[in-house]
Design a protein around this motif. Structure first.
Motif, short mmCIF file in Angstrom:
data_model
loop_
_atom_site.label_atom_id
_atom_site.label_comp_id
_atom_site.label_asym_id
_atom_site.label_seq_id
_atom_site.Cartn_x
_atom_site.Cartn_y
_atom_site.Cartn_z
N GLY A 165 0.79 -1.22 0.00
CA GLY A 165 0.00 0.00 0.00
C GLY A 165 0.82 1.27 0.00
O GLY A 165 0.25 2.37 -0.06
N GLU A 166 2.15 1.15 0.06
CA GLU A 166 3.02 2.32 0.05
C GLU A 166 3.81 2.39 -1.26
O GLU A 166 4.07 1.37 -1.89
CB GLU A 166 3.98 2.32 1.23
CG GLU A 166 3.30 2.51 2.58
CD GLU A 166 4.30 2.72 3.69
OE1 GLU A 166 5.51 2.46 3.46
OE2 GLU A 166 3.90 3.14 4.78
N CYS A 193 17.70 1.65 -4.53
CA CYS A 193 16.32 1.27 -4.26
C CYS A 193 15.64 0.83 -5.55
O CYS A 193 16.17 1.01 -6.65
CB CYS A 193 15.53 2.44 -3.65
SG CYS A 193 15.29 3.83 -4.79
N PHE A 194 14.46 0.24 -5.40
CA PHE A 194 13.57 -0.07 -6.51
C PHE A 194 12.40 0.92 -6.50
O PHE A 194 11.92 1.32 -5.45
CB PHE A 194 13.00 -1.49 -6.40
CG PHE A 194 13.99 -2.58 -6.71
CD1 PHE A 194 14.49 -2.73 -8.00
CD2 PHE A 194 14.41 -3.46 -5.73
CE1 PHE A 194 15.40 -3.74 -8.29
CE2 PHE A 194 15.31 -4.47 -6.01
CZ PHE A 194 15.81 -4.61 -7.29
N LEU A 195 11.94 1.28 -7.70
CA LEU A 195 10.75 2.10 -7.85
C LEU A 195 9.69 1.29 -8.56
O LEU A 195 9.98 0.60 -9.55
CB LEU A 195 11.05 3.37 -8.65
CG LEU A 195 12.16 4.29 -8.13
CD1 LEU A 195 12.27 5.52 -9.02
CD2 LEU A 195 11.90 4.68 -6.69
N THR A 196 8.45 1.38 -8.08
CA THR A 196 7.34 0.68 -8.71
C THR A 196 6.18 1.65 -8.92
O THR A 196 6.08 2.68 -8.23
CB THR A 196 6.86 -0.51 -7.85
OG1 THR A 196 6.50 -0.03 -6.55
CG2 THR A 196 7.97 -1.56 -7.72
N GLY A 197 5.31 1.31 -9.86
CA GLY A 197 4.13 2.12 -10.11
C GLY A 197 2.97 1.68 -9.25
O GLY A 197 3.11 0.92 -8.29
N THR A 198 1.79 2.16 -9.60
CA THR A 198 0.58 1.77 -8.89
C THR A 198 -0.15 0.70 -9.70
O THR A 198 -0.22 0.79 -10.93
CB THR A 198 -0.34 2.98 -8.68
OG1 THR A 198 -0.68 3.54 -9.96
CG2 THR A 198 0.37 4.05 -7.86
N GLY A 199 -0.70 -0.28 -9.02
CA GLY A 199 -1.43 -1.34 -9.71
C GLY A 199 -0.50 -2.16 -10.59
O GLY A 199 0.55 -2.64 -10.16
N LEU A 201 5.41 6.63 1.04
CA LEU A 201 4.15 7.11 1.60
C LEU A 201 3.01 6.22 1.12
O LEU A 201 3.14 5.54 0.10
CB LEU A 201 3.89 8.55 1.18
CG LEU A 201 4.73 9.66 1.83
CD1 LEU A 201 4.42 10.99 1.18
CD2 LEU A 201 4.49 9.72 3.33
N PRO A 202 1.87 6.23 1.83
CA PRO A 202 0.70 5.52 1.32
C PRO A 202 0.30 6.04 -0.05
O PRO A 202 0.45 7.23 -0.35
CB PRO A 202 -0.38 5.83 2.37
CG PRO A 202 0.39 6.12 3.62
CD PRO A 202 1.66 6.79 3.17
N ALA A 203 -0.20 5.14 -0.87
CA ALA A 203 -0.50 5.50 -2.27
C ALA A 203 -1.50 6.64 -2.37
O ALA A 203 -1.41 7.48 -3.26
CB ALA A 203 -1.03 4.27 -3.01
N ALA A 234 -0.61 14.41 -3.18
CA ALA A 234 -0.56 15.58 -2.30
C ALA A 234 0.87 15.88 -1.89
O ALA A 234 1.30 17.03 -1.86
CB ALA A 234 -1.44 15.36 -1.08
N SER A 235 1.64 14.85 -1.57
CA SER A 235 3.02 15.06 -1.13
C SER A 235 3.87 15.63 -2.24
O SER A 235 4.67 16.54 -2.04
CB SER A 235 3.62 13.75 -0.63
OG SER A 235 3.79 12.84 -1.70
#
Length: 478
Positions: A14-15, A432-438, A28-30, A35-36
């Protein structure tokens, strides 16, 4: 040698990882991500090019133009002549072979069939000598593109201006949108000649000159921010040269004087003086070129091909150093900010390679043959039950040569490495790794070339990610 095994775990479920601050990764939470980011990147445009904006033509459905016309009685000569001018020699021969043998003179039909056999034999010989010509059209552009799933991706290319806050995004509807710190003005570049965009490049020290590599050659747009949003074809200069198309790579020299272009159907690199509309080909026997990259100092130009050969040209005398790889082709290349190191990945293995250049020499011992050295193992692994790594798709190195981003063909996570250069030595370590949403995949990536004053916090650099959904994400390193 660095490897993916040393990377930290993914954020909690969820982050989403949103930035790097002082060497620490922040998540941060998705539902709080937008907003951030809006607080830290106040002047960055919010971009989400959704599929609903596109109006694709059904390119896979092609009707025979003869079936939509009213039938008329034509003589054989008129029918063949019309087909020749509309569809070319081969189709005219097929017309003669089909109709002459059944309705007209069988002799003409026999001659046409024998000529078609000769043409077919000639094509087979041509493909045997030049196997790269087997891939044509959109499939060939997608094969050698830096963008993941280029033919299906909503975003096909991203390019930041090197001197001002301006970003160009090529979309799959053959339009290019230009965003700046003026949110109400979004120029849209579109023309009938702009098909299958494969590369974009802003001209240095010119605020609104954009080169576009596409199916029909090169278009050079001169963008006036005070004029209408939609740009007519009259504001674009088309550069064409013999069989030099489709153009898959366009690169301006760092001083903005020369434009280099590469086509996967032509072995020559073209060096253009755009202001004079003149070009000089760099001729070499071998497979066609696929990708170009100038060193930031302008002293070298790296050129990859559709084969296992790549060359590094010394631009003071335009003399190339020829290199070969064991298997496959070069997939992606990047230069360090000083031009002392060249990183590349190939299509057939999962390693990151490095070539070093110091005083026009590759820094290897006199007792060891000159060769590229593997500096990172990118083999596919499992982290938190998620596959990461594998065959690389694209590289992006920040302007300060401190952060390296890598996307992959078969997995969705982006790998970020920390890099440090000590003259002849490159030190690389996992970040680090970066991932998208869904189920998003990273289609294309690039670093912002000129930060300026764009936020309420001092940032080192910003990685820009074009996700498969059409969403643009900015990942700042603070």
């Amino acid at each position: 040698m660095a490897s993916l095994n040393a990377f930290p775990d993914f954020p909690s479920p969820g982050e989403i990882t949103v930035c790097e601050r002082g060497g620490r990764i922040c998540s941060l939470p998705a539902n709080e991500v937008n907003a951030s980011l809006s607080c830290k990147l106040l002047s960055y445009p919010e971009i989400n090019i959704g599929r609903e904006l596109f109006h694709h033509a059904a390119t896979h459905i092609r009707e025979d133009r003869r079936t939509i016309m009213m039938p008329v009685n034509e003589t054989l000569l008129k029918r063949i002549t019309r087909t020749f001018f509309e569809e070319g020699t081969v189709e005219a021969l097929k017309e003669a072979a089909n109709y002459a043998s059944t309705q007209y003179n069988p002799l003409i039909g026999s001659i046409a069939r024998y000529m078609l056999i000769v043409v077919s034999i000639g094509n087979h010989i041509k493909l045997f000598l030049k196997p790269h010509l087997k891939d044509q059209g959109i499939d060939s552009v997608a094969k050698y593109s830096q963008t993941k799933d280029w033919s299906k991706s909503a975003i096909r290319y991203i390019s930041w201006h090197p001197n001002c806050f301006k970003i160009a995004i090529a979309a799959s509807d053959d339009t290019i949108r230009v965003y700046s710190d003026e949110p109400n003005i979004v120029p849209i570049l579109k023309s009938g000649a702009q098909k299958f965009v494969g590369s974009l490049a802003w001209r240095p020290f010119a605020s609104g000159e954009l080169a576009v590599g596409c199916q029909n050659g090169v278009l050079v747009w001169n963008i006036d921010p005070n004029s209408l949003i939609a740009r007519p074809l009259s504001q674009a200069v088309q550069l064409k040269y013999k069989q030099h198309y489709p153009v898959t790579s366009v690169e301006w020299s760092p001083n903005g004087c020369l434009l280099s272009t590469a086509s996967i159907n032509n072995p020559d690199i073209l060096i253009w003086d755009v202001d004079q509309n003149r070009q000089v080909p760099l001729r070499r026997v071998g497979p066609p070129c696929a990708l170009l990259k100038w060193s930031p100092t302008g002293t070298r130009l790296c050129c990859t091909t559709v084969g296992n050969v790549f060359r590094v040209w010394q631009t003071n005398k335009w003399i190339p150093d020829r290199w070969t790889i064991n298997h496959g082709t070069i997939q992606s290349i990047v230069w360090s900010n000083s031009g002392s190191h060249l990183l590349f990945v190939t299509t057939e293995d999962s390693f990151l390679y490095c070539l070093g250049f110091v005083e026009d020499e590759v820094f290897t011992s006199t007792l060891v043959p000159k060769s590229a050295l593997p500096v990172a193992d990118l083999s596919k692994i499992l982290i938190d039950q998620v596959e990461v790594g594998g065959r690389p798709q694209a590289l992006a190195w920040c302007p300060q040569s401190q952060y390296l981003a890598i996307t992959f063909k078969d997995t969705s996570a982006i790998a970020i490495f920390n890099t440090v250069i000590n003259r002849t030595q490159l030190n690389i370590s996992p970040a680090c790794f970066l991932t998208g949403t869904g189920i998003e995949n990273a289609s294309c990536i690039c670093f912002q070339l000129n930060l300026g004053r764009r936020s309420n916090e001092k940032m080192k650099t910003v990685l820009t990610i074009g996700w498969s959904s059409g969403r643009i994400q900015y990942f700042p390193f603070v």
